[in-house]
Structure formats: C-alpha cells, structure tokens
Design a protein around this motif. Structure first.
Motif, PDB file in Angstrom:
ATOM      1  N   GLU A   1      71.225 -72.682 -81.822  1.00 54.48           N
ATOM      2  CA  GLU A   1      72.397 -73.036 -81.004  1.00 54.48           C
ATOM      3  C   GLU A   1      73.362 -71.864 -80.913  1.00 54.48           C
ATOM      4  OE1 GLU A   1      74.395 -76.749 -82.372  1.00 54.48           O
ATOM      5  OE2 GLU A   1      72.610 -76.891 -83.651  1.00 54.48           O
ATOM      6  N   ILE A   2      73.382 -71.057 -81.975  1.00 55.07           N
ATOM      7  CA  ILE A   2      74.396 -69.993 -82.054  1.00 55.07           C
ATOM      8  C   ILE A   2      73.952 -68.738 -81.313  1.00 55.07           C
ATOM      9  CG2 ILE A   2      75.765 -68.570 -83.634  1.00 55.07           C
ATOM     10  CD1 ILE A   2      75.355 -70.727 -85.777  1.00 55.07           C
ATOM     11  N   PHE A   3      72.683 -68.377 -81.456  1.00 52.83           N
ATOM     12  CA  PHE A   3      72.225 -67.097 -80.915  1.00 52.83           C
ATOM     13  C   PHE A   3      71.198 -67.292 -79.794  1.00 52.83           C
ATOM     14  CE2 PHE A   3      73.478 -66.168 -85.320  1.00 52.83           C
ATOM     15  CZ  PHE A   3      74.347 -65.107 -85.122  1.00 52.83           C
TER      16      PHE A   3
ATOM     17  N   ASP B   1      82.383 -70.272 -84.318  1.00 53.22           N
ATOM     18  CA  ASP B   1      81.312 -71.244 -84.100  1.00 53.22           C
ATOM     19  C   ASP B   1      81.628 -72.530 -84.864  1.00 53.22           C
ATOM     20  OD1 ASP B   1      78.305 -71.298 -83.005  1.00 53.22           O
ATOM     21  OD2 ASP B   1      78.467 -72.500 -84.850  1.00 53.22           O
ATOM     22  N   LYS B   2      81.283 -73.661 -84.246  1.00 47.30           N
ATOM     23  CA  LYS B   2      81.656 -74.941 -84.857  1.00 47.30           C
ATOM     24  C   LYS B   2      80.906 -75.210 -86.169  1.00 47.30           C
ATOM     25  CE  LYS B   2      78.750 -77.840 -81.789  1.00 47.30           C
ATOM     26  NZ  LYS B   2      78.244 -76.803 -80.845  1.00 47.30           N
TER      27      LYS B   2
ATOM     28  N   LEU C   1      79.469 -54.585 -77.491  1.00 49.54           N
ATOM     29  CA  LEU C   1      78.535 -55.433 -76.754  1.00 49.54           C
ATOM     30  C   LEU C   1      78.083 -56.592 -77.641  1.00 49.54           C
ATOM     31  CD1 LEU C   1      76.400 -52.731 -74.927  1.00 49.54           C
ATOM     32  CD2 LEU C   1      78.232 -54.128 -73.990  1.00 49.54           C
ATOM     33  N   THR C   2      78.158 -57.784 -77.104  1.00 54.50           N
ATOM     34  CA  THR C   2      77.798 -58.984 -77.860  1.00 54.50           C
ATOM     35  C   THR C   2      76.386 -58.894 -78.433  1.00 54.50           C
ATOM     36  OG1 THR C   2      79.219 -60.226 -76.362  1.00 54.50           O
ATOM     37  CG2 THR C   2      77.661 -61.504 -77.679  1.00 54.50           C
TER      38      THR C   2
ATOM     39  N   PRO D   1      82.401 -61.001 -85.291  1.00 57.58           N
ATOM     40  CA  PRO D   1      83.510 -61.917 -85.618  1.00 57.58           C
ATOM     41  C   PRO D   1      83.499 -63.214 -84.812  1.00 57.58           C
ATOM     42  CG  PRO D   1      84.313 -59.662 -85.403  1.00 57.58           C
ATOM     43  CD  PRO D   1      82.897 -59.669 -84.914  1.00 57.58           C
ATOM     44  N   ASP D   2      82.859 -63.237 -83.636  1.00 58.53           N
ATOM     45  CA  ASP D   2      82.788 -64.478 -82.855  1.00 58.53           C
ATOM     46  C   ASP D   2      82.139 -65.618 -83.631  1.00 58.53           C
ATOM     47  OD1 ASP D   2      84.065 -63.525 -80.694  1.00 58.53           O
ATOM     48  OD2 ASP D   2      82.332 -63.521 -79.327  1.00 58.53           O
TER      49      ASP D   2
END
Lengths: 454, 454
Positions: free
Chosen positions: B75-77, A70-71, B52-53, A65-66
């Motif tokens: 950028e995200i991961f 995210d932008k 856990l992320t 869900p994070d």
C-alpha cells in the motif's frame, strides 16, 4: 597515453595490504567458484553481523520523510524511532540531500561533544569536531596538514594499521617506526619511543606527530593509564602532536581492561600544550556500519588559526555524507531505558559484543594450540595477530598466499602491518560466524602442519 | 602545541572560495538572525529543490530491508519501487553496512557502463569505473596519481571550479591557466591552449593533464563537437591526459545546444593514445543529491598497470559510501515507461529542469539589465558569472562582502574562480526558488547602483 612512469612515486610506493595482492587473488578465486572465508578485513556486516534495527529504522524514515505521514507508520515503527526521526528531520533542516556545513550537522556535533563529556567527564565543544567519511578520512586531513616537507616524520607503531603508512607515503613524508613489545602484551615502552625518535633525528627527520592505535590494530592490546600518560609526556617533551586512533573503543573483551581516551588523560593531567587529534568511527564497535562511511575527528589544544586551516581543508571536499552523519548521531545517542526500542537495541548490542568476545577466544585459543603458532588472546579490537614459525626462505606473504590457495582462508601477512625483523605473523579478523571460526582454526592447523613439514 | 608554522604550505596556500571567508561571514550573520539568500554554492536541496520520490523510496527500503516484509508495504510503495529494492538488496549481497569492493558494487558499475553505452553509443566496461564520494573525490584520485613532482603542471580553465586549483595546491603541483574567451561565449580556443602550455614550458613546468569542465562551471558554456575534437587533438599532441568534469551534463537549458561527452568524441575519432578521466555525479543534474556524496570516475585509454595503481589508491580509503552507490545506480537506471513510478518521476524531473531553465533566464536577464553588470544567459550548469564594473580600488571580494552585509545575498567573487586581469565578476547560482530569484535581482540592482555611485 599515460604510463607507469607518469604516476607519482608517492602512489607507487604506497602499500595497503588489507586490500592488497592477496585479497585481489581471493576475489579472483571467488569469481571462479572457490569458497573464500574473508578474515582479511574488519568488515562485520560482510560476515553476517546484522545492522542494529534501531539505526536502520530511523535511517529509513529520514531518507524518505513522507513515510512519517503514512497511516500505518505507528504500526510499523516504535514510537521512539518515529520521535527521533522527526527530531533529526527538524534539525537537519534540508534533509540528507543537501551539502551540510563543512564540519557536519551542528546538532550531530553537539551530540558528539555530549557523548565525549559523558564518556570522559571532561568538556568538549562542537566546533572542535569534524564529521568524516569514516575515520580514515579524518586521519588523511590531519596528516595532510602536518606533513609539510619530505623530511617531516610521523611515528607509527609497528605493527600498525597500514592506513597510516599509506597516507604518509601518499603525502610524501617519512615513516618513523616504533616497535610494540610483543612479549609484554604489545604495550608501548618509553625506551622504544625514545630510541625511535633518536634514530629519526639522526637521519635528519623532523618528527611532528605520533600515531597511537588504542585498542590496537592489529595487536588487540588495550593501553593502560600509565602508558597513555607516558605517551602524552613523551609527546610534550618532543613537541609532537598525538593522533589517537580510538575506533575500537567499544570492542574490549577482557574484563580486567577498560578503554581510556587520550582526551581524558590529557584533561586529568591538565596538559594544554600538546595537540591531540582523536578518531572514532561507526564502522567498528557494535554498529559495524563500515559501508556507510561515518566517523569523526575531535581536535584539542589546537590554536584557532590552525583549526581554520583544517576547516578549509575539510571544506574542499565539501562535507561527509549526510546519512553517515546521522548514523554517527545515533551511535552517540542510543535509545534510553524506557524507550520502546531500548530492549531490542540492548539485546542486539550485547548479542554482538558477547559473540565477538567468544570468537576472540575461540580463534586465538584455537590458533595458539597449533604447533608453531603463538597467538595471544586479544583484549580488544577485532583481530588476532599470531606469530608463526616458517621454514627457511619462506615469508609470511608466501604463507598467506598458500593458505588462501589451499584452504580459501584469506588473511593478511604481518609484513603488511610491520613486524620485528626475523619474526613472521598474519592478521586474521575473528568476525566470521562461530561455526566458521572453528573451520578456520581447523583449516589453518591442517595447512600449517603441512606447510612447515615440507 | 601545533602552530601555523607547522602546517603544510600546500594547505596554507590552498583556496576554496565556494566555502571561503565570505561564506563563513554569511554563516555568522545567519546565526545572528540575518536572512541569507545562499547563492554561493550549487546545493539544490538547500534551496528548496525536493528529492525525487523514487530515489528516496528505494533508499528507505534498502536501508531497512525488513520493511519489505511489512504487510502494508504494497500500500505504501509502488510495485516497481519494491521490485527495484529487492533487486538491489539481492545484488548488494551484504546490504549498505559492509565495505563494498574498492571500486564499488559491481552491479552498479555494470549499470553505469550500460548508461554510458546508451548515452554515447560506445562500449564501456565496469572495470574502468570507480564509484566515489562525489565527483570531487574522483578528481582527487586522478590528480594524486598525476602530480608526481613539484614542477608537474595541470592545465585548468580560467575561470574554473576552485576544487581543481585547491587540489593542485594540496598535491604540490603547478597550476597552468588557460583563459576561456568571455567574448566568444566562454569557448576554448586552440591559440589560448597553445599559449598556455608554451608559457608553462618556459617556466620549466612539465604539463601532464588538462581539466575541461563541460558544461562549464562557473561559465555555463556548453562545448560543441569541434571544440572537444580540438582539445583531444591538443592533448594528443602534447601528451596530456584529459580530465573531463561532466557533472552538469543533464543541466542544459539552450535548445540549440547538446551535451557531448569526451568519451564519445574520442571513440568517434578512434583515439586510443590519449588517457581520459571522466567525472559524473548525483549532486547535480535533476537529482541534486549533494549530501549523499555519490559520483563516479570512468577511465579510458589507461594501461592496466596504471589502472592497478588507481585501484590501490582507491582501496586505501576502502570504498565510497554504499548508499551513495545505490543513488548512482538509480540515477543511471530511472523508472521505465510502463513502470508504476514512471509518471511521477517524469513529472518531478521535468518540473525541476524546467524550473532551472526559467530561473537561469530570470537571473541572467535580470542582472544583465542592471547598468554596469553584463550577464550572459548560461546554456548549462547552475550558475551565472556576470561581469561587473567596479569603482577604482575596489575588488570583487570587497563587492561581494558589501553585498552580503547590506542585502544578505551570498555570492562568490570572480577571483575565487580566476578571471582575466582587469575584469571583475561574481558567481551566483540560480537555484533559489523563483520568487527569491526576483528578490536577488532587485537587491543586487539596488546595491550595485549605490555601490558604484559612491
């Protein structure tokens, strides 16, 4: 140390041809480098069917869900996907990592009940719905309840999907066969049902339920209204519960035919004294999400105290996997006209269903044109079940094993599903890509000619 | 219509207190607006433990592989997440939507076997590993094989996790109790085992297996090397298979204690004639991914023909859910030092385990200080199992129901797990957040004083 003598006979005697010895042999051959065409099992995504983008986009967000924070999220995902993911996250409350309540997320069961209402124009209740790890698990729960004694019997069609014979064996009950009429498009006849239950009675079997698979696996037949009415009346007369395996309800390829649910006909007839267990799944249809193990069981005309027993049974395994529950939610709640995803979803969906229809024709017509093979065009489901002429002393198992060894085409012998004694068949799925279907036809034609001319 | 008289006695007699009548009552109360503190079940993420992320980032990518092609993905991961997702997608071949082979993805089973080798310094083989929808399903497969006749018995500890008694009932076998020694930190004694099997024999029961839960549920006890050796010798002498429920192996809070697997001790002793079934899960430990239904079963000292029967049994339900298989892969394959995710992963992991340790102390010491409650500090697992003094004619079920009604704290009566006659207990998980644990102690203290002073 444990030996075969310690293993339960119920396990030893169970058979499941769809993943039986021929399939294990195919796995060995593949490991040694042989190219196998897997026609043994209805496993669409193993045969190049792509998952629906909409389903996977939402799952991706719900698992993590994070990502919604995210932008770039609005650039990556359509707006309705984001909205639906937020809705699911809000309603699943603890996300996908917590055990859900035993029957499954309430909002998913609500959505399933609305789906049934919309499909059939009948009422349905969330408390009568159990979310399961695939439809197989639903069948297991029901038969676990119903098979109380070694002489308790369950009627199953012949040919059948071997899950049912396997479960009956594992649960220590008696299999009561009724034969589908191959010459009448695999429909059911009352005479055959009556004969079957009469024979069972003479053997001291207490028949408690009848399994009906509609659309049929492996036959591809779609039952008409009259047939369903007849079965309900038969069940009422003999005090049988009905287990309606309706997992192929979206897979209909004959414009003249239409899926009709047992629940709908029961409501139309206002039948309230026949217990009904209906199974559905996200593994078939156009989703083909087999690996996600998502299904549901709906019960009707079940007294509360029996429903409580079913709930207890379900609770022992805690709950079905939560991601599968979400897929089921999306299956009964696809994007609506006007939603950003609607167009792509519809394109993917009709692409899959149209291709299945073409492949059903390609494979069945192709096989039917082979001398010594008689193959009906299936009206539904994902399989052909051709009848084959074999040389004396050869069985369909011999045939399928030879076919595998010489061509790499993996199909399942008719004996794994049951067939009228003296007839031979095999089941092949028409899921492989269209160019492969053509190869399958050629390979089988070539093989069949050689095999039968020895 | 179906009635209770038609339902199998095996189902009617099965009990599963963890989701039994008290829990159903709690659900009702919650619906009516009462605040419930759920201490009935080890369901970490329902009690605010975060996933856990690392695990969820990878799942997100694997569910929707197109995300890897997005220009923002880097950028995200983190880079290792992307790399691992690519590895999984390459090795799972058809993604998560296809049925996997019955035992589960081979690369996952390879990783599990390496995990066992690393943990125990022993060899392990992918072909002896079965991926399952949670450890519960593994237990079900094994007991389905072993319970062949109504007089086949399975030894289970008292107190036990009620999955075992429920499965034995569902499969029509006999439960053979052996008592854990509460005064000796719930360890096993050979005398108690010998007594138990002797009593069973006198009743005509053919005992075939012994279940051991280590770390213990509900006791929290961690078995030492000597105890495990003793059990293996006992099993050998009486020709029993061992079912080792080791799902809490990461949950150890006593610095003096250490998890030792049955497999390791068996290899050290070079025992090759005792069949071993070991269960593990992603639901417990520090992952707490209960809702994802991910577990594995490892078999040892099983002849090939028996292993083939287990494989057949597994194949009837097709496969465990594929996303769960991936979680299991990540559980046995966490990020390594130097990987971009390593620091966050380690921080999250130790945060969870340290908090569990603090909460184990908080709850047990708090309850132990209450007059009339005796509560050991658990060395492992996720529960306290305090012994309670009750007024005459009151049972632990009465107690737990009253506790629920008056305070909203939902715990499970000791009778649901089994206890020495004349003693009363309840099981409570220490998973709720620390501030809630303090409330739980206060509420129980207050309630207990009033309840016992009536």
């Amino acid at each position: 140390m444990l030996g075969l003598k310690d293993v339960s006979n119920r396990v030893l005697e169970a058979r499941y041809a769809v993943r039986g010895p021929i399939v294990r042999r195919a796995q060995e051959l593949q490991k040694r480098g042989k190219e196998i065409i897997w026609c043994n099992i209805g496993n669409p995504q193993a045969l190049k069917q792509e998952p629906l983008t909409y389903i996977r986009q939402i799952l991706s967000l719900v698992e993590y869900p994070d990502l919604l924070n995210d932008k770039h999220v609005d650039e990556i995902f359509p707006s309705d996907v984001i909205e639906k993911a937020r809705f699911i996250i809000a309603h699943s409350k603890h996300g996908l990592g917590a055990y859900t309540v035993s029957q499954g997320f309430e909002f998913v069961r609500d959505a399933v009940s609305k789906f049934i209402t919309k499909r059939d124009d009948i009422t349905a209740r969330a408390e009568d719905i159990y979310l399961t790890d695939g439809a197989s698990q639903g069948a297991q729960f029901v038969l676990s309840m119903l098979i109380a004694n070694p002489n308790d019997g369950v009627m199953i069609p012949i040919p059948q999907y071997p899950l049912y014979s396997a479960l009956i064996s594992l649960l220590g009950g008696k299999q009561v066969n009724y034969f589908l009429d191959e010459d009448n498009d695999w429909q059911l006849s009352q005479a055959s049902l009556e004969q079957s239950i009469k024979d069972a009675k003479q053997k001291g079997i207490n028949t408690k339920a009848i399994v009906v698979i509609n659309p049929g696996n492996p036959t591809g037949a779609v039952l008409d209204h009259e047939n369903i009415e007849m079965i309900i009346e038969f069940a009422r007369e003999h005090n049988l519960s009905i287990i309606a395996d309706e997992v192929y309800q979206e897979n209909i390829y004959d414009n003249e035919k239409k899926f009709i649910s047992f629940a709908k006909v029961m409501c139309e007839l206002d039948v309230r004294d026949v217990s009904l267990f209906s199974l559905h799944s996200a593994s078939k249809g156009y989703l083909g999400e087999c690996g996600q193990r998502a299904g549901y069981l709906e019960v009707r005309n079940i007294p509360t105290n029996v429903n409580n027993e079913l709930l207890k049974l379900r609770s022992i395994g805690l709950c079905s996997n939560a991601a599968g529950q979400i897929i089921l939610y999306l299956m009964v709640n696809p994007p609506k006209k006007g939603d950003e995803s609607y167009e792509l979803f519809t394109k993917e969906k009709s692409g899959i269903l149209n291709s299945l229809k073409r492949k059903a024709h390609l494979l069945s017509k192709g096989l039917d044109s082979v001398d010594g093979i008689e193959c009906k065009t299936p009206s539904g489901a994902m399989y052909v079940f051709p009848r084959i002429d074999l040389p004396d002393k050869k069985t369909d198992s011999d045939y399928c094993l030879s076919l595998l060894e010489s061509t790499g085409v993996c199909v399942v012998p008719g004996s794994g599903f049951g067939q009228l004694p003296g007839t031979w068949h095999f089941r092949a799925t028409f899921l492989p890509p269209e160019d492969q279907i053509k190869q399958v036809v050629e390979k089988i034609e070539d093989f069949h000619t050689k095999y039968t001319n020895v």
